[in-house]
Motif scaffolding. Structure first.
Motif, mmCIF file in Angstrom:
data_model
loop_
_atom_site.group_PDB
_atom_site.id
_atom_site.type_symbol
_atom_site.label_atom_id
_atom_site.label_comp_id
_atom_site.label_asym_id
_atom_site.label_seq_id
_atom_site.Cartn_x
_atom_site.Cartn_y
_atom_site.Cartn_z
ATOM 1 N N LEU A 75 25.233 0.393 21.101
ATOM 2 C CA LEU A 75 25.528 -0.539 21.828
ATOM 3 C C LEU A 75 24.546 -1.011 23.198
ATOM 4 O O LEU A 75 24.442 -2.566 23.452
ATOM 5 C CB LEU A 75 26.845 -0.834 21.635
ATOM 6 N N ALA A 76 24.325 0.051 23.760
ATOM 7 C CA ALA A 76 24.053 0.053 25.537
ATOM 8 C C ALA A 76 22.195 -0.698 25.039
ATOM 9 O O ALA A 76 22.006 -1.442 26.058
ATOM 10 C CB ALA A 76 23.449 1.305 25.414
ATOM 11 N N ASP A 77 21.741 -0.734 24.248
ATOM 12 C CA ASP A 77 20.365 -1.070 23.500
ATOM 13 C C ASP A 77 20.083 -2.350 22.722
ATOM 14 O O ASP A 77 19.093 -2.680 21.868
ATOM 15 C CB ASP A 77 19.377 0.125 23.549
ATOM 16 N N MET A 78 20.786 -2.205 22.220
ATOM 17 C CA MET A 78 20.897 -3.289 20.968
ATOM 18 C C MET A 78 21.157 -5.213 21.657
ATOM 19 O O MET A 78 21.671 -5.164 22.923
ATOM 20 C CB MET A 78 22.086 -2.877 19.735
ATOM 21 N N ASP A 79 21.059 -6.206 20.786
ATOM 22 C CA ASP A 79 20.797 -7.049 20.710
ATOM 23 C C ASP A 79 21.363 -8.075 19.845
ATOM 24 O O ASP A 79 20.972 -7.659 18.867
ATOM 25 C CB ASP A 79 19.807 -8.508 21.364
ATOM 26 N N GLU A 80 22.232 -9.308 20.680
ATOM 27 C CA GLU A 80 22.905 -10.132 19.181
ATOM 28 C C GLU A 80 21.532 -10.469 18.283
ATOM 29 O O GLU A 80 21.483 -10.949 18.461
ATOM 30 C CB GLU A 80 24.646 -10.498 19.592
ATOM 31 N N GLU A 81 22.654 -10.758 17.198
ATOM 32 C CA GLU A 81 21.090 -11.529 15.890
ATOM 33 C C GLU A 81 21.614 -12.896 16.190
ATOM 34 O O GLU A 81 22.936 -13.104 15.738
ATOM 35 C CB GLU A 81 20.887 -10.642 14.439
ATOM 36 N N HIS A 82 21.563 -13.657 16.479
ATOM 37 C CA HIS A 82 21.265 -15.278 16.113
ATOM 38 C C HIS A 82 21.004 -16.377 14.682
ATOM 39 O O HIS A 82 19.713 -15.195 14.187
ATOM 40 C CB HIS A 82 21.038 -15.974 17.706
ATOM 41 N N ASP A 83 21.464 -17.186 14.394
ATOM 42 C CA ASP A 83 20.950 -17.685 13.125
ATOM 43 C C ASP A 83 20.397 -19.139 13.512
ATOM 44 O O ASP A 83 20.849 -20.048 12.199
ATOM 45 C CB ASP A 83 22.909 -18.318 12.541
ATOM 46 N N GLY A 84 19.430 -18.623 14.316
ATOM 47 C CA GLY A 84 19.090 -20.155 14.268
ATOM 48 C C GLY A 84 19.031 -21.614 15.342
ATOM 49 O O GLY A 84 19.008 -22.969 14.644
ATOM 50 N N PRO A 117 41.114 -17.643 6.382
ATOM 51 C CA PRO A 117 40.310 -17.797 7.489
ATOM 52 C C PRO A 117 40.727 -16.758 8.197
ATOM 53 O O PRO A 117 41.587 -16.035 8.028
ATOM 54 C CB PRO A 117 41.037 -19.542 8.357
ATOM 55 N N GLY A 118 39.721 -16.587 9.314
ATOM 56 C CA GLY A 118 39.794 -15.383 10.235
ATOM 57 C C GLY A 118 38.840 -14.051 10.468
ATOM 58 O O GLY A 118 38.815 -13.131 11.729
ATOM 59 N N ILE A 119 38.054 -13.775 9.972
ATOM 60 C CA ILE A 119 36.392 -13.439 10.013
ATOM 61 C C ILE A 119 35.779 -13.417 10.780
ATOM 62 O O ILE A 119 35.707 -14.879 10.889
ATOM 63 C CB ILE A 119 36.479 -13.086 8.184
ATOM 64 N N VAL A 120 35.873 -12.965 11.384
ATOM 65 C CA VAL A 120 34.420 -13.243 12.074
ATOM 66 C C VAL A 120 33.464 -12.404 12.561
ATOM 67 O O VAL A 120 33.272 -10.827 11.676
ATOM 68 C CB VAL A 120 35.137 -13.176 14.080
ATOM 69 N N VAL A 121 32.175 -12.114 12.366
ATOM 70 C CA VAL A 121 31.178 -11.450 11.953
ATOM 71 C C VAL A 121 29.856 -11.931 12.442
ATOM 72 O O VAL A 121 28.830 -12.871 12.903
ATOM 73 C CB VAL A 121 30.697 -11.333 10.060
ATOM 74 N N THR A 122 29.126 -11.088 13.387
ATOM 75 C CA THR A 122 27.608 -10.547 13.641
ATOM 76 C C THR A 122 27.277 -9.033 13.719
ATOM 77 O O THR A 122 27.840 -8.784 13.185
ATOM 78 C CB THR A 122 27.717 -11.532 15.379
ATOM 79 N N SER A 123 25.860 -9.414 14.273
ATOM 80 C CA SER A 123 25.242 -7.655 14.138
ATOM 81 C C SER A 123 24.592 -7.790 15.713
ATOM 82 O O SER A 123 23.855 -8.667 15.987
ATOM 83 C CB SER A 123 24.141 -8.473 12.790
ATOM 84 N N THR A 124 24.291 -6.490 15.610
ATOM 85 C CA THR A 124 23.317 -6.252 16.447
ATOM 86 C C THR A 124 22.119 -5.719 16.246
ATOM 87 O O THR A 124 22.218 -4.562 15.453
ATOM 88 C CB THR A 124 24.260 -5.855 17.763
ATOM 89 N N VAL A 125 21.117 -5.813 16.814
ATOM 90 C CA VAL A 125 20.063 -4.620 16.355
ATOM 91 C C VAL A 125 19.456 -4.070 17.683
ATOM 92 O O VAL A 125 18.916 -4.768 18.496
ATOM 93 C CB VAL A 125 18.988 -4.938 15.395
ATOM 94 N N ASP A 126 18.627 -2.658 17.943
ATOM 95 C CA ASP A 126 17.544 -2.186 18.526
ATOM 96 C C ASP A 126 16.486 -2.608 18.224
ATOM 97 O O ASP A 126 16.183 -2.910 17.179
ATOM 98 C CB ASP A 126 18.164 -1.083 19.317
ATOM 99 N N ALA A 131 14.431 0.020 17.120
ATOM 100 C CA ALA A 131 13.852 0.396 15.759
ATOM 101 C C ALA A 131 14.101 0.307 14.814
ATOM 102 O O ALA A 131 14.768 0.524 13.600
ATOM 103 C CB ALA A 131 14.787 2.015 16.124
ATOM 104 N N GLY A 132 15.102 -1.001 15.288
ATOM 105 C CA GLY A 132 15.714 -1.473 13.799
ATOM 106 C C GLY A 132 16.923 -1.261 13.513
ATOM 107 O O GLY A 132 17.150 -1.710 12.111
ATOM 108 N N ARG A 133 17.927 -0.297 14.051
ATOM 109 C CA ARG A 133 18.511 0.196 13.830
ATOM 110 C C ARG A 133 19.756 -0.312 13.661
ATOM 111 O O ARG A 133 19.288 -1.478 14.873
ATOM 112 C CB ARG A 133 18.989 1.550 14.616
ATOM 113 N N ARG A 134 21.475 -1.466 12.929
ATOM 114 C CA ARG A 134 21.927 -2.236 13.476
ATOM 115 C C ARG A 134 22.706 -1.553 13.324
ATOM 116 O O ARG A 134 23.641 -1.029 12.157
ATOM 117 C CB ARG A 134 21.213 -2.954 12.163
ATOM 118 N N LEU A 135 24.193 -2.534 13.900
ATOM 119 C CA LEU A 135 25.380 -2.675 13.534
ATOM 120 C C LEU A 135 25.690 -3.712 13.548
ATOM 121 O O LEU A 135 25.436 -4.491 13.860
ATOM 122 C CB LEU A 135 26.555 -2.060 15.088
#
Length: 769
Positions: A421-430, A640-649, A651-655
């Motif tokens: 988490l400390a070295d990841m950034d959120e991925e955004h949708d354009g 309704p009620g699901i929030v989804v996002t992702s983070t990546v570092d 090296a391409g590791r993703r949460l």
């Protein structure tokens, strides 16, 4: 601790700081160690505390920091105890600290010896709060004296220092700008450098009683106050450095209230010039949202996004007051926040890149008597009575309450993947949500100016998250992950989503018009702006889009405006007919007038939706699809009620971060760019719960179990339900209760058919034959 690339570096390594607020000055010295041990038990690696000037200064003006006059003043021993436990320290020495203290933590002596530092406001009325003219030379001299005492004690021993507390909050909530003679003279000089003041304001000097309408004056006064706050912050930083503290430094942002964050950006607007782009200085949030639900989850997400929008490339997101207890602040059982709210809020903030979270208040304590009785009814340092922090996870007597187990569980959960988490950034949708800082210059309004009141009401209704907050809520609950962008200054993204209001500065309208004409795409939801900040007619954006807005129609007790899109009629509370070019997407039912249109202007396109359309997720995703933007993550959850996002570092590791803020359990298949994730395995999320699911992390190709940590020869997974699965790139040794097989693409699949012994049970999967 240092800031770099929006990360917090500790000894050069990106790190996650999980802190809890412990007020040593509210506890006997013998209790300090146990409270710090509770922090360690919870999984925290830092402690934060105010260091109140009011508490440490004696009636004769001397300052006790070693406990020579009273043990609760012995801040040096408290620092020693934290160091012994390898806890980082976030110091918050004021001069203002609030924390329910008398005078907001300022010694009584300051007001007695310098009565003129207490300002007057509109019409010369004294400020109703215990605020102070921040730049009064006498006050700054006293602050320097306090810093000369406290900063050498902190130098080299603390990880970071917060400068003051909630700057500008007291004058905002009381609608009382500082209007002393010195401030008015300074404002006159500021204004004269920018405008022909007689032409702009009509009457000069305007003074404390502006003649209505005075829209330009109100806007300029608030803008000027930003510069005062910035000068105050610069003074505090310079004096802290002069006394040996090299930072990094923190500024906290105020503004949530009544379980909502709609006014939170006011604090950002007030203070961002004081920290924007300055090295080793960043902002931190104060979050008091209570529960996190479908109704207010976008408040937290947008608040973080707006904060980040005015940060530079190095400044990380932090949260300096992260609501952590039961919410029963009045000890009247008027509110109890479910413990699950803490879990949800922590997960969402970390997914957005928060690197420091300070649980406030972590441990309660006691308010000791003042050295000199005040005669105010309790004669103590604070107004909450003898006990303080009765809602905190660890109560005044040192016992955990119902919120502590949830705090401990989520903190230990995120610490297990802190290195990721400390070295990841959120991925955004354009796409990006537009932030207009000047739309939040609404903290002051002269009580006799009805025109100002009308403008403020209009901005409050439409700005930021949109009318009824639908715009931001629809984006988030449709699966979009998005940043915010400062439309007044930053480079605009290819696709911009903006909540429109009647007022928008000419320069901003021009930027938006140029953006569209040069190929950008815009979704404007709300009203098409028709005036500048000074009230002058301004239709630059409307003209560029070839549209003419009509009179705004509001609903009421006997009027029910309705519109029709592609399907059925829906009730709205406000609409604005549009005439001119473009394809009509939404019409008013009674007149047939267009209220939603898509237009082309130059090389770009814009959709203008001039009504507060309901939160129909398919409708909003359809509008954005017309502009070429779709959420990368989609799912088939039934409610309704699901929030989804992702983070990546790097090296391409993703949460993949999933939250269910809704009231019911959900099971769904998650897709990324249309392709099923996790081998198409269904994901189960209980109502009001979250999960961080790994993709390509170490030996794990993917897992529907939450990642709890990496071991020397495998991984720890957190199990909650039967049927969960994890896929690995190589062979594994079958864990208890699981089957092992190969997937069609050659991965080793581990699947548990039995339920865990208890939710959150850890399962270790070891790699190798």
């Amino acid at each position: 601790m240092r800031f770099s690339r929006r990360r917090i570096l500790i000894d050069g390594t990106p790190s996650l700081v999980m802190a809890g607020e412990v007020h040593y000055f509210r506890l006997p010295r013998r209790e300090w160690a146990s409270r710090l041990d509770w922090l360690l038990d919870a999984g925290c690696n830092a402690v934060a505390s105010y260091m109140p000037w009011l508490v440490h200064e004696l009636p004769d003006g001397t300052i006790d920091l070693d406990g020579s006059t009273a043990e609760h003043r012995d801040v040096q021993t408290f620092l020693d105890l934290a160091e012994e436990r390898d806890l980082l320290v976030i110091a918050r020495p004021g001069p203002f600290v609030m924390a329910e203290l008398k005078n907001e933590g300022i010694p009584y002596r300051i007001y007695e010896q310098h009565p003129h530092v207490h300002p007057v406001g509109w019409d010369g009325a004294p400020a109703p709060t215990r605020t102070i003219d921040y730049l009064s030379p006498d006050f700054l001299g006293e602050v320097d004296r306090w810093y000369a005492a406290i900063m050498p004690v902190l130098a080299g021993r603390v990880a970071a220092v917060q400068l003051d507390n909630e700057i500008g909050m007291l004058s905002w909530v009381s609608n009382t700008p500082d209007l002393t003679e010195v401030v008015l003279a300074d404002f006159a000089e500021w204004a004269a450098e920018r405008f022909d003041v007689h032409e702009r304001y009509g009457r000069w000097p305007v003074g404390r009683s502006p003649e209505a309408p005075s829209l330009a004056f109100h806007h300029d006064l608030s803008d000027y106050m930003r510069s005062r706050y910035a000068r105050y912050i610069a003074f505090l930083r310079e004096r802290a450095q002069a006394y040996g503290v090299d930072g990094p430094f923190l500024i906290n942002i105020h503004g949530t209230g009544d379980g909502r964050g709609r006014t939170y950006p006011i604090g950002i607007s007030q203070l961002y010039r004081g920290y924007q782009g300055l090295p080793q200085l960043t902002s931190g949030s104060d979050h008091y949202l209570g529960d996190l639900t479908v109704g207010n989850v976008a408040d937290l997400y947008v608040g973080n996004a707006f904060m980040a929008a005015v940060h530079d490339a190095d400044q990380p997101l932090t949260s300096l007051e992260f609501e952590a207890g039961t919410g029963d602040y009045g000890e009247d059982l008027g509110r109890l926040v479910p413990p699950s709210a803490l879990d949800l809020k922590v997960r969402l903030c970390l997914a957005q890149g928060n690197r420091l979270i300070n649980y406030y208040l972590f441990a309660g304590g006691y308010n000791w008597p003042l050295d000199v009785p005040s005669g105010d009814g309790n004669d103590r340092i604070a107004f909450t009575g003898e006990r303080h922090g009765f809602a905190a996870p660890i109560g005044p007597e040192g016992r955990p309450n119902l919120s502590y187990p949830a705090l401990r569980e989520v903190t230990r959960t995120v610490r297990g993947v802190a290195g990721l988490l400390a070295d990841m950034d959120e991925e955004h949708d354009g796409l990006a949500l537009g932030f207009v800082p000047d739309h939040y210059l609404t903290e002051y309004r002269h009580p006799g100016d009805s025109a100002r009141a009308e403008v403020v009401a209009d901005l409050e209704r439409f700005r930021g998250m949109g009318g009824r907050d639908v715009l931001a809520r629809a984006l988030l609950l449709s699966g979009f992950s998005f940043p915010a962008v400062d439309v007044q200054a930053a480079e605009l993204p290819p696709v911009l989503v903006l909540a429109g209001a009647s007022t928008l500065a000419a320069a901003v309208q021009r930027r938006l018009a140029d953006h569209v004409r040069s190929g950008g795409r815009l979704l404007l939801a709300g009203l098409l702006p028709q005036r500048d900040v000074d009230g002058a007619p301004c239709t630059i954006l409307a003209d560029a889009l070839g549209l003419k807005p009509g009179p705004v129609v509001y609903g009421g007790a006997d009027r029910f405006p309705s519109v029709r899109g592609e399907s059925f009629e829906v009730r709205v509370d406000v609409l604005q007919p549009l005439t001119g070019a473009g394809e009509t997407l939404v019409r008013e039912v009674s007149s047939g007038a267009a209220v939603g249109v898509e237009v082309r202007a130059g090389a770009g396109r814009a959709i203008v939706l001039a009504c507060d359309y309901p939160c129909h997720l398919d409708f909003w995703t359809g509008l954005l699809a017309r502009l070429g933007v779709r959420p990368r993550h989609t799912h088939d959850a039934p409610a309704p009620g699901i929030v989804v996002t992702s983070t990546v570092d790097g090296a391409g590791r993703r949460l993949v971060h999933l939250l269910n803020v809704g009231p019911v359990d959900q099971s769904f298949v998650l897709r990324r760019d249309g392709e099923p994730l996790f081998g198409g395995s269904p994901i189960r999320l209980a109502a009001r719960s979250g999960a961080m699911l790994p993709v390509g992390v170490g030996p794990v190709a993917w897992s529907t179990c939450e990642l709890a940590g990496l071991t020397e020869d495998g991984v720890l997974l957190r199990r909650r339900y039967p049927g969960e699965a994890a896929a690995f790139a190589g062979p594994v040794r079958a864990p208890d209760g699981a089957s092992v097989s190969l997937t069609p693409d050659g991965l080793t699949l581990v699947r548990w058919t039995c339920a865990p012994a208890e939710p959150g049970e850890l399962a270790e999967v070891r790699c190798g034959p």
